[in-house]
Design an enzyme around this catalytic site. Structure first.
Site, PDB file in Angstrom:
ATOM      1  N   LYS A  80     -13.540   5.211  -4.418  1.00 36.17           N
ATOM      2  CA  LYS A  80     -12.772   4.001  -4.689  1.00 36.17           C
ATOM      3  C   LYS A  80     -13.651   3.044  -5.471  1.00 36.17           C
ATOM      4  O   LYS A  80     -14.876   3.107  -5.371  1.00 36.17           O
ATOM      5  CB  LYS A  80     -12.375   3.352  -3.345  1.00 36.17           C
ATOM      6  CG  LYS A  80     -11.149   2.487  -3.404  1.00 36.17           C
ATOM      7  CD  LYS A  80      -9.875   3.266  -3.201  1.00 36.17           C
ATOM      8  CE  LYS A  80      -8.673   2.350  -3.330  1.00 36.17           C
ATOM      9  NZ  LYS A  80      -7.424   3.046  -3.038  1.00 36.17           N
ATOM     10  N   GLY A 184      11.464  -2.108   4.423  1.00 32.13           N
ATOM     11  CA  GLY A 184      10.957  -2.239   3.055  1.00 32.13           C
ATOM     12  C   GLY A 184      11.690  -1.320   2.101  1.00 32.13           C
ATOM     13  O   GLY A 184      11.628  -0.101   2.227  1.00 32.13           O
ATOM     14  N   LEU A 185      12.415  -1.934   1.142  1.00 32.59           N
ATOM     15  CA  LEU A 185      13.214  -1.155   0.175  1.00 32.59           C
ATOM     16  C   LEU A 185      12.600  -1.286  -1.217  1.00 32.59           C
ATOM     17  O   LEU A 185      13.280  -1.609  -2.188  1.00 32.59           O
ATOM     18  CB  LEU A 185      14.655  -1.662   0.184  1.00 32.59           C
ATOM     19  CG  LEU A 185      15.422  -1.420   1.485  1.00 32.59           C
ATOM     20  CD1 LEU A 185      16.729  -2.222   1.505  1.00 32.59           C
ATOM     21  CD2 LEU A 185      15.720   0.064   1.695  1.00 32.59           C
ATOM     22  N   GLY A 186      11.300  -1.034  -1.312  1.00 32.07           N
ATOM     23  CA  GLY A 186      10.613  -1.105  -2.594  1.00 32.07           C
ATOM     24  C   GLY A 186      10.657   0.232  -3.307  1.00 32.07           C
ATOM     25  O   GLY A 186      11.586   1.035  -3.135  1.00 32.07           O
ATOM     26  N   ALA A 187       9.626   0.481  -4.110  1.00 34.32           N
ATOM     27  CA  ALA A 187       9.593   1.684  -4.942  1.00 34.32           C
ATOM     28  C   ALA A 187       9.739   2.954  -4.108  1.00 34.32           C
ATOM     29  O   ALA A 187      10.435   3.889  -4.502  1.00 34.32           O
ATOM     30  CB  ALA A 187       8.283   1.716  -5.731  1.00 34.32           C
ATOM     31  N   VAL A 188       9.103   2.992  -2.939  1.00 34.34           N
ATOM     32  CA  VAL A 188       9.187   4.195  -2.100  1.00 34.34           C
ATOM     33  C   VAL A 188      10.370   4.097  -1.129  1.00 34.34           C
ATOM     34  O   VAL A 188      11.169   5.034  -1.006  1.00 34.34           O
ATOM     35  CB  VAL A 188       7.876   4.417  -1.303  1.00 34.34           C
ATOM     36  CG1 VAL A 188       7.990   5.646  -0.417  1.00 34.34           C
ATOM     37  CG2 VAL A 188       6.680   4.544  -2.246  1.00 34.34           C
ATOM     38  N   GLY A 189      10.479   2.966  -0.431  1.00 35.57           N
ATOM     39  CA  GLY A 189      11.495   2.816   0.617  1.00 35.57           C
ATOM     40  C   GLY A 189      12.907   3.023   0.089  1.00 35.57           C
ATOM     41  O   GLY A 189      13.743   3.652   0.755  1.00 35.57           O
TER      42      GLY A 189
HETATM   43  P1  NAD Z   1       6.717  -2.015  -3.054  1.00 35.66           P
HETATM   44  O1  NAD Z   1       5.922  -3.265  -3.233  1.00 35.66           O
HETATM   45  O2  NAD Z   1       7.481  -1.472  -4.210  1.00 35.66           O
HETATM   46  O3  NAD Z   1       7.755  -2.203  -1.851  1.00 35.66           O
HETATM   47  C1  NAD Z   1       7.474  -2.882  -0.670  1.00 35.66           C
HETATM   48  C2  NAD Z   1       8.777  -3.515  -0.202  1.00 35.66           C
HETATM   49  O4  NAD Z   1       8.570  -4.076   1.092  1.00 35.66           O
HETATM   50  C3  NAD Z   1       9.259  -4.654  -1.105  1.00 35.66           C
HETATM   51  O5  NAD Z   1      10.629  -4.476  -1.397  1.00 35.66           O
HETATM   52  C4  NAD Z   1       9.001  -5.893  -0.264  1.00 35.66           C
HETATM   53  O6  NAD Z   1       9.916  -6.950  -0.551  1.00 35.66           O
HETATM   54  C5  NAD Z   1       9.195  -5.346   1.133  1.00 35.66           C
HETATM   55  N1  NAD Z   1       8.591  -6.139   2.197  1.00 35.66           N
HETATM   56  C6  NAD Z   1       7.455  -6.862   2.174  1.00 35.66           C
HETATM   57  N2  NAD Z   1       7.248  -7.443   3.367  1.00 35.66           N
HETATM   58  C7  NAD Z   1       8.257  -7.050   4.173  1.00 35.66           C
HETATM   59  C8  NAD Z   1       8.595  -7.309   5.519  1.00 35.66           C
HETATM   60  N3  NAD Z   1       7.860  -8.099   6.293  1.00 35.66           N
HETATM   61  N4  NAD Z   1       9.707  -6.734   6.021  1.00 35.66           N
HETATM   62  C9  NAD Z   1      10.483  -5.935   5.252  1.00 35.66           C
HETATM   63  N5  NAD Z   1      10.220  -5.674   3.965  1.00 35.66           N
HETATM   64  C10 NAD Z   1       9.122  -6.229   3.434  1.00 35.66           C
HETATM   65  O7  NAD Z   1       5.683  -0.938  -2.473  1.00 35.66           O
HETATM   66  P2  NAD Z   1       5.845   0.645  -2.456  1.00 35.66           P
HETATM   67  O8  NAD Z   1       5.162   1.206  -3.652  1.00 35.66           O
HETATM   68  O9  NAD Z   1       7.259   0.995  -2.166  1.00 35.66           O
HETATM   69  O10 NAD Z   1       4.928   1.019  -1.214  1.00 35.66           O
HETATM   70  C11 NAD Z   1       5.367   0.787   0.114  1.00 35.66           C
HETATM   71  C12 NAD Z   1       4.252   1.131   1.094  1.00 35.66           C
HETATM   72  O11 NAD Z   1       3.871   2.495   0.925  1.00 35.66           O
HETATM   73  C13 NAD Z   1       2.968   0.329   0.892  1.00 35.66           C
HETATM   74  O12 NAD Z   1       2.351   0.143   2.154  1.00 35.66           O
HETATM   75  C14 NAD Z   1       2.113   1.243   0.043  1.00 35.66           C
HETATM   76  O13 NAD Z   1       0.734   0.983   0.222  1.00 35.66           O
HETATM   77  C15 NAD Z   1       2.487   2.592   0.617  1.00 35.66           C
HETATM   78  N6  NAD Z   1       2.280   3.701  -0.320  1.00 35.66           N
HETATM   79  C16 NAD Z   1       2.895   3.720  -1.524  1.00 35.66           C
HETATM   80  C17 NAD Z   1       2.700   4.790  -2.398  1.00 35.66           C
HETATM   81  C18 NAD Z   1       3.388   4.850  -3.735  1.00 35.66           C
HETATM   82  O14 NAD Z   1       3.382   5.919  -4.353  1.00 35.66           O
HETATM   83  N7  NAD Z   1       4.001   3.774  -4.204  1.00 35.66           N
HETATM   84  C19 NAD Z   1       1.852   5.848  -2.014  1.00 35.66           C
HETATM   85  C20 NAD Z   1       1.247   5.828  -0.752  1.00 35.66           C
HETATM   86  C21 NAD Z   1       1.472   4.735   0.084  1.00 35.66           C
END
Ligand code: NAD
Length: 353
Positions: A80, A184-189
Site C-alpha cells: 500500500k 448502502g446503495l452505492g457502486a457495489v450495494g
Molecule cells: P460508494 O461510496 O459508491 O457507496 C457507499 C454508499 O453508502 C453511498 O451510497 C453512501 O451514501 C452510503 N452510505 C454512507 N453512509 C451510510 C450510512 N450510514 N447508512 C447507509 N448508507 C450509507 O462505495 P462502494 O464502492 O459501493 O463501496 C461500498 C463499501 O464496499 C465500502 O466500504 C468499500 O470500501 C467496500 N469495497 C468496495 C469495493 C469496490 O469495488 N467498490 C471493493 C471492496 C470493498
C-alpha cells in the site's frame, strides 16, 4: 518512531519513505509480503495528522492486502502507499509525477491502484512515470460495458455469490423469498441489490442519500429503512455495503439476522466481534474474503491477460473459499474471521502455485 518494533510492523519486507521537496511529496510505501507475487494495493492520499498516523495506516492496509490477495488465490502480494497531503488541494501533476518516480524506483515490487483520495485520472498521471499502476485501462468490464478500471461490478458479483453460499450453509435454502437488508446503495450495494432482487429476494434498504433509496423502492420493490435502524432490522441477511465498523459490541448484540454478508471493508469494529457473532450463531462472511472481486479485477488487468470471462471464473472461486472457511469454523469451533486469517496465512506462506 520505531519501525521494526512498531506494533503493526508484522514482518513487512520493506517500508520506503519517499520525499520530493520541490513537488511537495511525502509518501510511505509499505510492502508486506511478495511470496505470491508483486505487492499490490491502492494509494491513499490523506491529510494525516502526522507521520505516526500515516505509518500506522500504511502498515495495516498493506498487511490487509496480503491477506486479501492470498485468500483470493491471486499471484500477487500485499502493499500500500500513503501520501501525506490534502487530496482536494495538494494533488498537483508534479506531486503525482514524483509519486510515479518513487513507485518506479521499486522496480515493480509494488503495484499501485486507486484508493480513497486518488482517482483514475490521478493514476494515469502517475502512470506516465511508471508501468507499475493498475485499474486505469479502458477495457470491456465484467458487466459488458467499457470500464475504466472500475472494479465495483466485479466486487458486487463476488458478494452476490458469497452471500448465496453463506445462506445455503446457515439456512439451507436459496435466495427466493429471502429477506436481505442492504446498507448502502452505492457502486457495489446498488448492483448487489439488483442481483438479489433478480434472484427473488425481498429487499430492505437504507442510504443516507434519499434519492438512491427512492429509486430502490421504485425499481427494486424495496422497503425503505432509516439508516440508524438498518443494521438491527429483522431479516435473514444483513449486507453491509456502506461503512466499516458496522459490527460493534452494541450492534452485534442487537442483530436480528442469521447471516452477515456484504461488501464493506473492516466490518468488525474489533476482533472481539468475530467471536461474539459466533456465540450468537450468526454466520459472518469475512469481509475481505467476500469482497475480493475488485482486487481480482484489477490484478487481472495488471497481469495483462484481462478478459471478462477469466475474471468471472476467478470471482466464482470466492464462494468455494467461503465454503472452506465456514466448514472449518464449524469443525474447529472457531469464528469465521479467525479461520479466514489462518487460511490466508497458509496461502501466502506457501506462495502462488
Ligand atoms: P460508494 O461510496 O459508491 O457507496 C457507499 C454508499 O453508502 C453511498 O451510497 C453512501 O451514501 C452510503 N452510505 C454512507 N453512509 C451510510 C450510512 N450510514 N447508512 C447507509 N448508507 C450509507 O462505495 P462502494 O464502492 O459501493 O463501496 C461500498 C463499501 O464496499 C465500502 O466500504 C468499500 O470500501 C467496500 N469495497 C468496495 C469495493 C469496490 O469495488 N467498490 C471493493 C471492496 C470493498
Amino acid at each position: 518512531m520505531e519501525i521494526f518494533g512498531h506494533p503493526d510492523f508484522d514482518g513487512h519486507e520493506q517500508v520506503v519513505f519517499g520525499s520530493d521537496t520541490a513537488a511537495g511529496l511525502r509518501a510511505i510505501i509499505a510492502i508486506h509480503n511478495t511470496h505470491r507475487g508483486p505487492a499490490m494495493g491502492g494509494c491513499r492520499v490523506f491529510p494525516y495528522a502526522g507521520e505516526a498516523a500515516a505509518l500506522r495506516d500504511v502498515l495495516r492496509l498493506s498487511r490487509g492486502m496480503t491477506y486479501k490477495s492470498a485468500l483470493a488465490e491471486l499471484p500477487v502480494g500485499g502493499g500500500k502507499a500513503v501520501v501525506m497531503a490534502n487530496p482536494g488541494r495538494d494533488k498537483t501533476p508534479a506531486l503525482l509525477a514524483a509519486l510515479g518516480r518513487l513507485i518506479d524506483s521499486l522496480g515493480g515490487r509494488y503495484v499501485t491502484a486507486e484508493d480513497s483520495g486518488t482517482t483514475v485520472a490521478d493514476l494515469r498521471t502517475v502512470a506516465q512515470e511508471t508501468p507499475h499502476v493498475t485499474g486505469i485501462r479502458e477495457r470491456r468490464g465484467l458487466d459488458g460495458g467499457i470500464a475504466s478500471g472500475d472494479p465495483s461490478p466485479a466486487t458486487a458479483y463476488g458478494v452476490f455469490l458469497g452471500l448465496q453460499v453463506a445462506v445455503a450453509h446457515r439456512l439451507g435454502r436459496g435466495l427466493e423469498g429471502l429477506t436481505v437488508s442492504v446498507q448502502g446503495l452505492g457502486a457495489v450495494g446498488w448492483r448487489l441489490a439488483e442481483q438479489l432482487r433478480a434472484a427473488g429476494a425481498r429487499l430492505q434498504v437504507s442510504d443516507i442519500d434519499g434519492e438512491r433509496v427512492a429509486r430502490a423502492v421504485r425499481e427494486l420493490d424495496a422497503r425503505p429503512v432509516a439508516p440508524e435502524d438498518i443494521a438491527t432490522e429483522p431479516a435473514d441477511v444483513l449486507a453491509p455495503c456502506a461503512l466499516g465498523g458496522v459490527l460493534n459490541a452494541s450492534t452485534v448484540a442487537a442483530l436480528r439476522v442469521a447471516v452477515v454478508a456484504g461488501a464493506a471493508n473492516n466490518q468488525l469494529d474489533s476482533p472481539a466481534e468475530d467471536e461474539a457473532l459466533r456465540r450468537r450463531g450468526i454466520l459472518y462472511a469475512p469481509d475481505y474474503a467476500i469482497n475480493a472481486g475488485g482486487i481480482i479485477d484489477v490484478a487481472f488487468e495488471h497481469l495483462g491477460d484481462y478478459d471478462a470471462a477469466s475474471v468471472r471464473r476467478h470471482i466464482e472461486r470466492i464462494p468455494r473459499t467461503l465454503d472452506i472457511i465456514f466448514r472449518r469454523a464449524d469443525a474447529e469451533g472457531l469464528p469465521t474471521g479467525t479461520v479466514a486469517d489462518r487460511l490466508a496465512e497458509e496461502r501466502f506462506r506457501a506462495g502462488a502455485r
